[in-house]
Design an enzyme around this catalytic site. Structure first.
Site, PDB file in Angstrom:
ATOM      1  N   GLU A 144     -20.997  69.520  47.161  1.00  0.00           N
ATOM      2  CA  GLU A 144     -20.673  69.590  45.788  1.00  0.00           C
ATOM      3  C   GLU A 144     -20.006  68.571  45.154  1.00  0.00           C
ATOM      4  O   GLU A 144     -18.861  68.053  45.540  1.00  0.00           O
ATOM      5  CB  GLU A 144     -19.796  70.893  45.605  1.00  0.00           C
ATOM      6  N   HIS A 180     -19.158  70.596  36.293  1.00  0.00           N
ATOM      7  CA  HIS A 180     -18.772  69.261  36.920  1.00  0.00           C
ATOM      8  C   HIS A 180     -19.453  67.872  36.405  1.00  0.00           C
ATOM      9  O   HIS A 180     -19.609  66.917  37.152  1.00  0.00           O
ATOM     10  CB  HIS A 180     -18.760  69.319  38.600  1.00  0.00           C
ATOM     11  N   LYS A 187     -18.132  66.517  41.904  1.00  0.00           N
ATOM     12  CA  LYS A 187     -17.326  66.677  40.674  1.00  0.00           C
ATOM     13  C   LYS A 187     -16.915  65.449  39.894  1.00  0.00           C
ATOM     14  O   LYS A 187     -16.984  64.294  40.407  1.00  0.00           O
ATOM     15  CB  LYS A 187     -16.178  67.207  40.978  1.00  0.00           C
ATOM     16  N   ASP A 233     -14.000  71.485  33.150  1.00  0.00           N
ATOM     17  CA  ASP A 233     -14.189  72.542  34.112  1.00  0.00           C
ATOM     18  C   ASP A 233     -13.441  73.631  34.101  1.00  0.00           C
ATOM     19  O   ASP A 233     -12.557  73.951  34.849  1.00  0.00           O
ATOM     20  CB  ASP A 233     -13.969  71.757  35.394  1.00  0.00           C
ATOM     21  N   TRP A 269     -16.619  71.331  49.243  1.00  0.00           N
ATOM     22  CA  TRP A 269     -16.062  70.700  48.220  1.00  0.00           C
ATOM     23  C   TRP A 269     -14.730  70.297  48.470  1.00  0.00           C
ATOM     24  O   TRP A 269     -13.804  71.198  48.899  1.00  0.00           O
ATOM     25  CB  TRP A 269     -16.071  71.714  46.940  1.00  0.00           C
ATOM     26  N   ASP A 292     -22.433  72.107  40.325  1.00  0.00           N
ATOM     27  CA  ASP A 292     -21.836  73.146  39.543  1.00  0.00           C
ATOM     28  C   ASP A 292     -21.820  72.528  38.212  1.00  0.00           C
ATOM     29  O   ASP A 292     -21.315  71.293  38.028  1.00  0.00           O
ATOM     30  CB  ASP A 292     -20.376  73.028  40.103  1.00  0.00           C
ATOM     31  N   ASP A 335     -13.833  76.924  34.144  1.00  0.00           N
ATOM     32  CA  ASP A 335     -14.295  77.903  34.759  1.00  0.00           C
ATOM     33  C   ASP A 335     -14.278  79.249  34.105  1.00  0.00           C
ATOM     34  O   ASP A 335     -13.880  80.522  34.540  1.00  0.00           O
ATOM     35  CB  ASP A 335     -13.561  78.065  35.964  1.00  0.00           C
ATOM     36  N   ASP A 338     -19.510  80.783  40.008  1.00  0.00           N
ATOM     37  CA  ASP A 338     -18.244  80.303  40.470  1.00  0.00           C
ATOM     38  C   ASP A 338     -17.308  79.961  39.141  1.00  0.00           C
ATOM     39  O   ASP A 338     -17.466  79.119  38.541  1.00  0.00           O
ATOM     40  CB  ASP A 338     -18.462  78.668  40.849  1.00  0.00           C
ATOM     41  N   HIS A 381     -23.592  76.137  41.359  1.00  0.00           N
ATOM     42  CA  HIS A 381     -22.468  77.026  41.212  1.00  0.00           C
ATOM     43  C   HIS A 381     -22.708  77.099  39.583  1.00  0.00           C
ATOM     44  O   HIS A 381     -22.810  76.359  38.715  1.00  0.00           O
ATOM     45  CB  HIS A 381     -21.410  76.407  41.347  1.00  0.00           C
TER      46      HIS A 381
HETATM   47  C1  RNT Z   1     -13.859  73.469  41.981  1.00  0.00           C
HETATM   48  C2  RNT Z   1     -15.333  73.597  42.657  1.00  0.00           C
HETATM   49  C3  RNT Z   1     -15.126  74.691  43.701  1.00  0.00           C
HETATM   50  C4  RNT Z   1     -14.412  75.735  43.582  1.00  0.00           C
HETATM   51  C5  RNT Z   1     -14.370  77.019  44.651  1.00  0.00           C
HETATM   52  C6  RNT Z   1     -13.181  78.051  44.326  1.00  0.00           C
HETATM   53  O1  RNT Z   1     -13.894  72.750  40.847  1.00  0.00           O
HETATM   54  O2  RNT Z   1     -16.151  74.212  41.468  1.00  0.00           O
HETATM   55  O3  RNT Z   1     -16.593  75.124  44.037  1.00  0.00           O
HETATM   56  O4  RNT Z   1     -14.458  76.328  42.448  1.00  0.00           O
HETATM   57  O5  RNT Z   1     -14.677  76.508  45.922  1.00  0.00           O
HETATM   58 ZN    ZN Z   2     -17.955  74.963  42.150  1.00  0.00          ZN
END
Ligand code: RNT
Ligand code: ZN
Length: 419
Positions: free
Chosen positions: A225, A262, A227, A294, A184, A259, A296, A326, A286
């Protein structure tokens, strides 16, 4: 009634809808879920002093974050003692553990810089997943790494990716468990670009250069990955959904990684899981909780989390989907954040496995939609809590009710002494 007695009553109930909860528990105990090391220190790592940069951000300043490898491993151990089920470690390259006075830059990393992680994983019978770190570094040039127009910059990051392939293979060989290696980057632009294709072509060629490093496809599972946008790079993301999915689809042995933070806010990854499983032998996830973006946040036992687990289970995908957490919340106790997210995903898997999926599918195929709706609503009120409590007891971890006392005691004994 004891937890066991309540479980036995629940077990009897589940048997009436064709579910063997003993078998479910035995299976759930064996499904690995990858636990991200980066919740413990706000995604900083050990190879630089600077802040987290490159399209992601933690918010909050809760006391007690891990500052050294020793503290991080100690905290991870504590967090894992609060999680039922099988864990796999998820390590980022910026978490290399150097000897005193030693330092190498990311393009020169070697397996030996991760020997302590291997030791930690082996002692606990865990596999390891890995991630090159394409952020928080001065070689991120104008917000770009693998897609930079600057050849030297691209070269540095390609070398980093190759080094990470070698380290991933070392992890797999040492632990006997395949290593999922996720690529990523936060590459993108804050404002409207003049060239959308150039960076993507360079990104494609750079990932191809990384994957040209020889590796055993049974041991290393590279992923890409996607986004939608990163913070500070809102207008354009090189590794968009279409880019990443197409890359994985056209490169043998490369997996798409979704993820669930994303995508656009009304898109759901739960619906994308079966779509991808119709084509890819294996995919990666993720698991996070995006609030409006995003963000998290810590994964909770909420509707979309349940829905994602349901799709994996009812697509018979437990062996084909690599599941990793994640998220990173710096505003609350980090041990609690770690454990709560992991437990929530365990609950979601348990709920999915305690659902009469075959019977429900049959109702759909026979177009008995009224009954399907009623059965799905009925399933929501099954005595899942009693099965969960027993599962926690069986795994020797606290019940939900006892979680706060456990994290609070560790905070007072350990975290608050970190001055
Ligand atoms: C970032 C991605 C990625 C990170 C990690 C730390 O938006 O989700 O996966 O969160 O690599
Ligand atoms: Zn991620």
């Amino acid at each position: 009634m004891t937890t066991k007695e309540r479980y036995l009553a629940a077990k009897e109930y589940y048997a009436t809808v064709g579910i063997d909860t003993d078998a479910v528990i035995a299976k759930l105990k064996e499904i690995p879920v990858s636990l991200h090391c980066w919740q413990g220190d706000d995604v900083i790592g050990f190879d630089h002093d600077g802040p987290l940069t490159g399209g992601i951000q933690t918010t909050g300043n809760y006391p007690g974050k891990a500052r050294t490898p020793e503290e991080l491993l100690q905290d991870m151990d504590k967090a894992m003692s609060l999680m039922p089920g099988k864990k796999k470690l998820n390590v980022h390259a910026c978490y290399a553990i150097f000897e005193d006075g030693e330092f190498v830059d990311r393009d020169k990393l070697e397996p030996k810089h991760f020997a302590k992680w291997v030791e930690f994983a082996k002692e606990r019978n865990m596999g390891i997943d890995f991630n090159p770190t394409f952020f928080s570094h001065d070689k991120v040039k104008d917000g770009l790494t693998l897609s930079s127009p600057d050849e030297e910059t691209r070269k540095f990051w390609i070398e980093h990716g190759k080094a990470c392939i070698r380290i991933s293979e070392y992890f797999a060989k040492e632990t006997g468990v395949p290593c999922v290696m996720n690529i990523w980057t936060g590459d993108g632009f804050k404002d409207v670009p003049a060239d959308r294709m150039g960076p993507r072509v360079r990104y494609k060629e750079s990932i191809e250069a990384i994957l040209a490093e020889p590796f055993d496809k049974n041991l290393v599972k590279p992923c890409v990955e996607s986004k939608v946008f990163g913070i500070g790079v809102e207008a354009y993301t090189t590794g968009s959904a279409e880019f990443s999915l197409t890359f994985a689809a056209t490169h043998d042995g490369c997996l798409p990684l979704m993820d669930n933070g994303h995508y656009h806010p009304t898109e759901v990854v739960s619906d994308k899981i079966p779509a991808l499983l119709a084509f890819f032998p294996e995919i990666a996830l993720h698991i996070t909780r995006p609030i409006r973006w995003d963000s998290d946040h810590v994964v909770l036992f909420d509707d979309e989390t349940k829905e994602m687990a349901k799709e994996i289970v009812r697509c018979d995908g437990l062996e084909r989907v690599y599941m990793a957490l994640d998220y990173f919340d710096a505003s609350i106790n980090r041990i609690s954040a770690w454990a709560t997210g992991f437990r929530s995903w365990q609950k979601a898997l348990l709920a999915a496995m305690c659902t009469p999926n075959a019977e429900l599918k049959k109702l759909q195929d026979e177009n008995r939609m009224t009954e399907l709706m009623l059965r799905q609503e009925e399933a929501k009120m099954y005595p899942l809590g009693d099965v969960w409590a027993y599962y926690c007891e069986e795994c020797g971890v606290p019940a939900d009710r006892d979680m706060f006392a456990a994290v609070d005691a560790y905070e007072k004994e350990v975290l608050l002494n970190r001055k």
